[in-house]
Design a protein around this motif. Structure first.
Motif, PDB file in Angstrom:
ATOM      1  N   PHE A 338       0.620   1.176   4.889  1.00 37.92           N
ATOM      2  CA  PHE A 338       1.425   1.063   3.673  1.00 37.92           C
ATOM      3  C   PHE A 338       1.575   2.445   3.037  1.00 37.92           C
ATOM      4  O   PHE A 338       0.696   3.300   3.167  1.00 37.92           O
ATOM      5  CB  PHE A 338       0.744   0.150   2.647  1.00 37.92           C
ATOM      6  N   LYS A 339       2.692   2.655   2.333  1.00 38.75           N
ATOM      7  CA  LYS A 339       2.886   3.913   1.607  1.00 38.75           C
ATOM      8  C   LYS A 339       3.602   3.636   0.290  1.00 38.75           C
ATOM      9  O   LYS A 339       4.584   2.893   0.256  1.00 38.75           O
ATOM     10  CB  LYS A 339       3.717   4.906   2.438  1.00 38.75           C
ATOM     11  N   TYR A 340       3.118   4.244  -0.778  1.00 36.60           N
ATOM     12  CA  TYR A 340       3.777   4.082  -2.068  1.00 36.60           C
ATOM     13  C   TYR A 340       5.156   4.729  -2.050  1.00 36.60           C
ATOM     14  O   TYR A 340       5.309   5.899  -1.705  1.00 36.60           O
ATOM     15  CB  TYR A 340       2.942   4.690  -3.189  1.00 36.60           C
ATOM     16  N   HIS A 341       6.154   3.945  -2.424  1.00 36.95           N
ATOM     17  CA  HIS A 341       7.531   4.404  -2.503  1.00 36.95           C
ATOM     18  C   HIS A 341       7.895   4.779  -3.938  1.00 36.95           C
ATOM     19  O   HIS A 341       8.577   5.764  -4.184  1.00 36.95           O
ATOM     20  CB  HIS A 341       8.454   3.295  -1.977  1.00 36.95           C
ATOM     21  N   GLN A 342       7.448   3.952  -4.895  1.00 36.97           N
ATOM     22  CA  GLN A 342       7.535   4.261  -6.318  1.00 36.97           C
ATOM     23  C   GLN A 342       6.216   3.849  -6.938  1.00 36.97           C
ATOM     24  O   GLN A 342       5.602   2.862  -6.520  1.00 36.97           O
ATOM     25  CB  GLN A 342       8.675   3.494  -6.997  1.00 36.97           C
ATOM     26  N   THR A 343       5.773   4.594  -7.947  1.00 34.32           N
ATOM     27  CA  THR A 343       4.437   4.328  -8.488  1.00 34.32           C
ATOM     28  C   THR A 343       4.455   4.164  -9.994  1.00 34.32           C
ATOM     29  O   THR A 343       5.211   4.827 -10.711  1.00 34.32           O
ATOM     30  CB  THR A 343       3.465   5.462  -8.131  1.00 34.32           C
ATOM     31  N   LYS A 344       3.585   3.280 -10.443  1.00 31.25           N
ATOM     32  CA  LYS A 344       3.351   3.142 -11.881  1.00 31.25           C
ATOM     33  C   LYS A 344       2.443   4.268 -12.362  1.00 31.25           C
ATOM     34  O   LYS A 344       2.595   4.776 -13.467  1.00 31.25           O
ATOM     35  CB  LYS A 344       2.723   1.779 -12.172  1.00 31.25           C
ATOM     36  N   TYR A 345       1.483   4.647 -11.502  1.00 33.14           N
ATOM     37  CA  TYR A 345       0.499   5.671 -11.858  1.00 33.14           C
ATOM     38  C   TYR A 345       0.691   6.912 -10.983  1.00 33.14           C
ATOM     39  O   TYR A 345       0.842   6.810  -9.764  1.00 33.14           O
ATOM     40  CB  TYR A 345      -0.919   5.128 -11.680  1.00 33.14           C
ATOM     41  N   ASP A 346       0.636   8.068 -11.605  1.00 37.71           N
ATOM     42  CA  ASP A 346       0.863   9.323 -10.881  1.00 37.71           C
ATOM     43  C   ASP A 346      -0.128   9.508  -9.731  1.00 37.71           C
ATOM     44  O   ASP A 346       0.224  10.099  -8.698  1.00 37.71           O
ATOM     45  CB  ASP A 346       0.751  10.518 -11.845  1.00 37.71           C
ATOM     46  N   LYS A 347      -1.345   9.003  -9.882  1.00 30.89           N
ATOM     47  CA  LYS A 347      -2.375   9.206  -8.851  1.00 30.89           C
ATOM     48  C   LYS A 347      -2.002   8.580  -7.502  1.00 30.89           C
ATOM     49  O   LYS A 347      -2.527   8.970  -6.460  1.00 30.89           O
ATOM     50  CB  LYS A 347      -3.713   8.633  -9.318  1.00 30.89           C
ATOM     51  N   ASP A 348      -1.076   7.609  -7.525  1.00 30.29           N
ATOM     52  CA  ASP A 348      -0.694   6.924  -6.292  1.00 30.29           C
ATOM     53  C   ASP A 348       0.510   7.557  -5.591  1.00 30.29           C
ATOM     54  O   ASP A 348       0.889   7.113  -4.503  1.00 30.29           O
ATOM     55  CB  ASP A 348      -0.371   5.448  -6.583  1.00 30.29           C
ATOM     56  N   GLN A 349       1.100   8.577  -6.188  1.00 30.25           N
ATOM     57  CA  GLN A 349       2.317   9.174  -5.638  1.00 30.25           C
ATOM     58  C   GLN A 349       2.108   9.626  -4.188  1.00 30.25           C
ATOM     59  O   GLN A 349       1.223  10.430  -3.886  1.00 30.25           O
ATOM     60  CB  GLN A 349       2.722  10.374  -6.498  1.00 30.25           C
ATOM     61  N   GLY A 350       2.910   9.041  -3.263  1.00 33.51           N
ATOM     62  CA  GLY A 350       2.842   9.443  -1.862  1.00 33.51           C
ATOM     63  C   GLY A 350       1.632   8.925  -1.104  1.00 33.51           C
ATOM     64  O   GLY A 350       1.442   9.274   0.071  1.00 33.51           O
ATOM     65  N   ARG A 351       0.839   8.117  -1.737  1.00 32.00           N
ATOM     66  CA  ARG A 351      -0.407   7.642  -1.123  1.00 32.00           C
ATOM     67  C   ARG A 351      -0.127   6.731   0.070  1.00 32.00           C
ATOM     68  O   ARG A 351       0.711   5.838   0.010  1.00 32.00           O
ATOM     69  CB  ARG A 351      -1.222   6.887  -2.177  1.00 32.00           C
ATOM     70  N   ILE A 352      -0.822   6.984   1.183  1.00 27.58           N
ATOM     71  CA  ILE A 352      -0.706   6.175   2.397  1.00 27.58           C
ATOM     72  C   ILE A 352      -2.024   5.437   2.607  1.00 27.58           C
ATOM     73  O   ILE A 352      -3.108   6.012   2.437  1.00 27.58           O
ATOM     74  CB  ILE A 352      -0.379   7.051   3.624  1.00 27.58           C
ATOM     75  N   MET A 353      -1.921   4.149   2.961  1.00 25.14           N
ATOM     76  CA  MET A 353      -3.115   3.319   3.109  1.00 25.14           C
ATOM     77  C   MET A 353      -3.060   2.548   4.419  1.00 25.14           C
ATOM     78  O   MET A 353      -2.014   1.967   4.748  1.00 25.14           O
ATOM     79  CB  MET A 353      -3.208   2.322   1.957  1.00 25.14           C
ATOM     80  N   ALA A 354      -4.152   2.542   5.133  1.00 21.87           N
ATOM     81  CA  ALA A 354      -4.307   1.675   6.307  1.00 21.87           C
ATOM     82  C   ALA A 354      -5.241   0.550   5.887  1.00 21.87           C
ATOM     83  O   ALA A 354      -6.429   0.780   5.648  1.00 21.87           O
ATOM     84  CB  ALA A 354      -4.884   2.446   7.482  1.00 21.87           C
ATOM     85  N   ILE A 355      -4.693  -0.656   5.755  1.00 22.08           N
ATOM     86  CA  ILE A 355      -5.448  -1.779   5.198  1.00 22.08           C
ATOM     87  C   ILE A 355      -5.575  -2.888   6.227  1.00 22.08           C
ATOM     88  O   ILE A 355      -4.575  -3.323   6.819  1.00 22.08           O
ATOM     89  CB  ILE A 355      -4.747  -2.304   3.919  1.00 22.08           C
ATOM     90  N   GLU A 356      -6.798  -3.334   6.441  1.00 23.04           N
ATOM     91  CA  GLU A 356      -7.023  -4.443   7.361  1.00 23.04           C
ATOM     92  C   GLU A 356      -6.563  -5.745   6.712  1.00 23.04           C
ATOM     93  O   GLU A 356      -6.880  -6.024   5.551  1.00 23.04           O
ATOM     94  CB  GLU A 356      -8.509  -4.531   7.721  1.00 23.04           C
ATOM     95  N   VAL A 357      -5.787  -6.537   7.443  1.00 23.72           N
ATOM     96  CA  VAL A 357      -5.277  -7.797   6.915  1.00 23.72           C
ATOM     97  C   VAL A 357      -5.644  -8.945   7.854  1.00 23.72           C
ATOM     98  O   VAL A 357      -5.826  -8.745   9.053  1.00 23.72           O
ATOM     99  CB  VAL A 357      -3.737  -7.751   6.716  1.00 23.72           C
TER     100      VAL A 357
END
Length: 368
Positions: A338-357
């Protein structure tokens, strides 16, 4: 206006559906349908109802407009993306730095069964703008805001006078680059557009001052008809740019061929795909329409493989409380990227996550 007369004939009752589709509902099923309609109103234009194939029990148009017993499932949430926490003035949300969203009405030409605002659409005006001056003052004082989305409900269910009022004030704000309208009327009540010269003249006039976008919402190829194409063409002739947002929905478009056909045809008619959204876990929607991530990633990848560059320029995303998160695809060990496309919080800008589902997981927790 003819479209107003059409709205007056909308099917709103269980008896109306039975008659229109020549259904042989037993007393128990009819009572269930009546009870669901009391909780979540039904309103279907005769035009849209005419798109149903009554001989197909799995008809996608029917599923999009007629309640299912699954709507009695109360799991899920009525505010899945934190809209209440983003409200800065009654009727105005400011979740993303560059964008303001106005809840202009609770009315729609049709009440879609997968609606993520079931808490208010057709039911409540508690969150709807009733002081436009306060909204204009807020926007004027926030120069970081570069665009406004007029939503609802359906923004084109506002009167022409109200639409003109919104535009006349918003075009005066220098730091706004463009204005968007969110509307499903091209799909469910296309005569609202092609049959209303006054509306088209208003849009044309203000489009010369600031670019206007119409963001519409086709979910299945059967919704692309000569009438809906006529509505899209009418908007394009005024210089309006039309984009489309689709929701991935179980039983509607949850196979690669159907989704690819939809996105290809939308590109052909000039309603270029903008987002394909993961269905939200809304109460009355979650267990009826959500597709698990592992399945949905394969569907979207399969659709993209069938499309050209323009048709597959959309983002596959979810509207999470923390922002719009792009769903990039499955990688190893049961993980989705997953990757943040738009963020509510600046800290998440551009953040990429590999999440087990898990195999049946279709949404992310609020804290990630």
């Amino acid at each position: 206006m003819e479209w107003k007369k059409e709205l007056e004939t909308n099917i709103k009752t269980a008896e109306g559906v039975k008659k229109a589709l020549n259904w042989d509902l037993n007393a128990e099923d009819e009572e269930k349908l009546k009870n669901i309609i009391k909780r979540y109103p039904m309103s279907i234009p005769e035009y849209y109802l005419s798109l149903i194939n009554p001989n197909d029990p799995e008809d996608p148009i029917k599923k999009l407009c007629i309640p299912s017993i699954k709507e009695t499932d109360l799991s899920g949430s009525l505010d899945t993306s934190g809209e209440a926490s983003n409200t800065v003035v009654k009727g105005l949300q400011h979740k993303y730095r560059q964008t303001g969203m106005i809840l202009s009405t609770s009315k729609c030409a049709m009440y879609c069964r997968h609606c993520f605002r079931k808490r208010l659409v057709g039911q409540s005006d508690d969150e709807i703008n009733n002081s436009f001056d306060d909204i204009i003052n807020y926007i004027n004082n926030h120069e970081e805001m570069t665009n406004v989305l007029i939503s609802g409900g359906d923004s084109f269910m506002n009167s022409n006078e109200q639409i003109k009022h919104y535009l006349s004030e918003l075009v005066k704000i220098d730091h706004l680059s463009f204005i968007r309208f969110g509307t499903r009327t091209p799909v469910v009540l296309p005569s609202r557009i092609y049959g209303d010269e006054e509306l088209l003249e208003i849009l044309s006039h203000y489009n010369k001052q600031k670019q206007i976008y119409v963001i519409t919402h086709f979910n299945h190829p059967n919704e692309i008809t000569k009438e809906s194409v006529k509505a899209i063409d009418a908007l394009k002739k005024q210089g309006i740019i039309v984009r489309n947002q689709t929701v991935l929905l179980k039983g509607i478009n949850d196979n690669s061929e159907t989704l690819a056909t939809l996105l290809r045809k939308l590109t052909e008619i000039g309603a270029v795909p903008y987002y394909v959204f993961q269905c939200r876990p809304v109460t009355g929607v979650k267990n009826q329409f959500q597709v698990p991530f592992k399945t949905s990633c394969k569907i979207v990848d399969g659709a993209r493989a069938r499309l050209n560059g323009i048709s597959k320029s959309f983002k596959y995303a979810m509207s999470h409380p923390t922002g719009k998160i792009e769903i990039l695809g499955e990688i190893e060990n049961n993980k989705i990227l997953f990757k943040y496309h738009q963020t509510k919080y600046d800290k998440d800008q551009g953040r990429i996550m590999a999440i087990e589902v898990t195999d049946d997981q279709a949404w992310l927790p609020d804290v990630i």
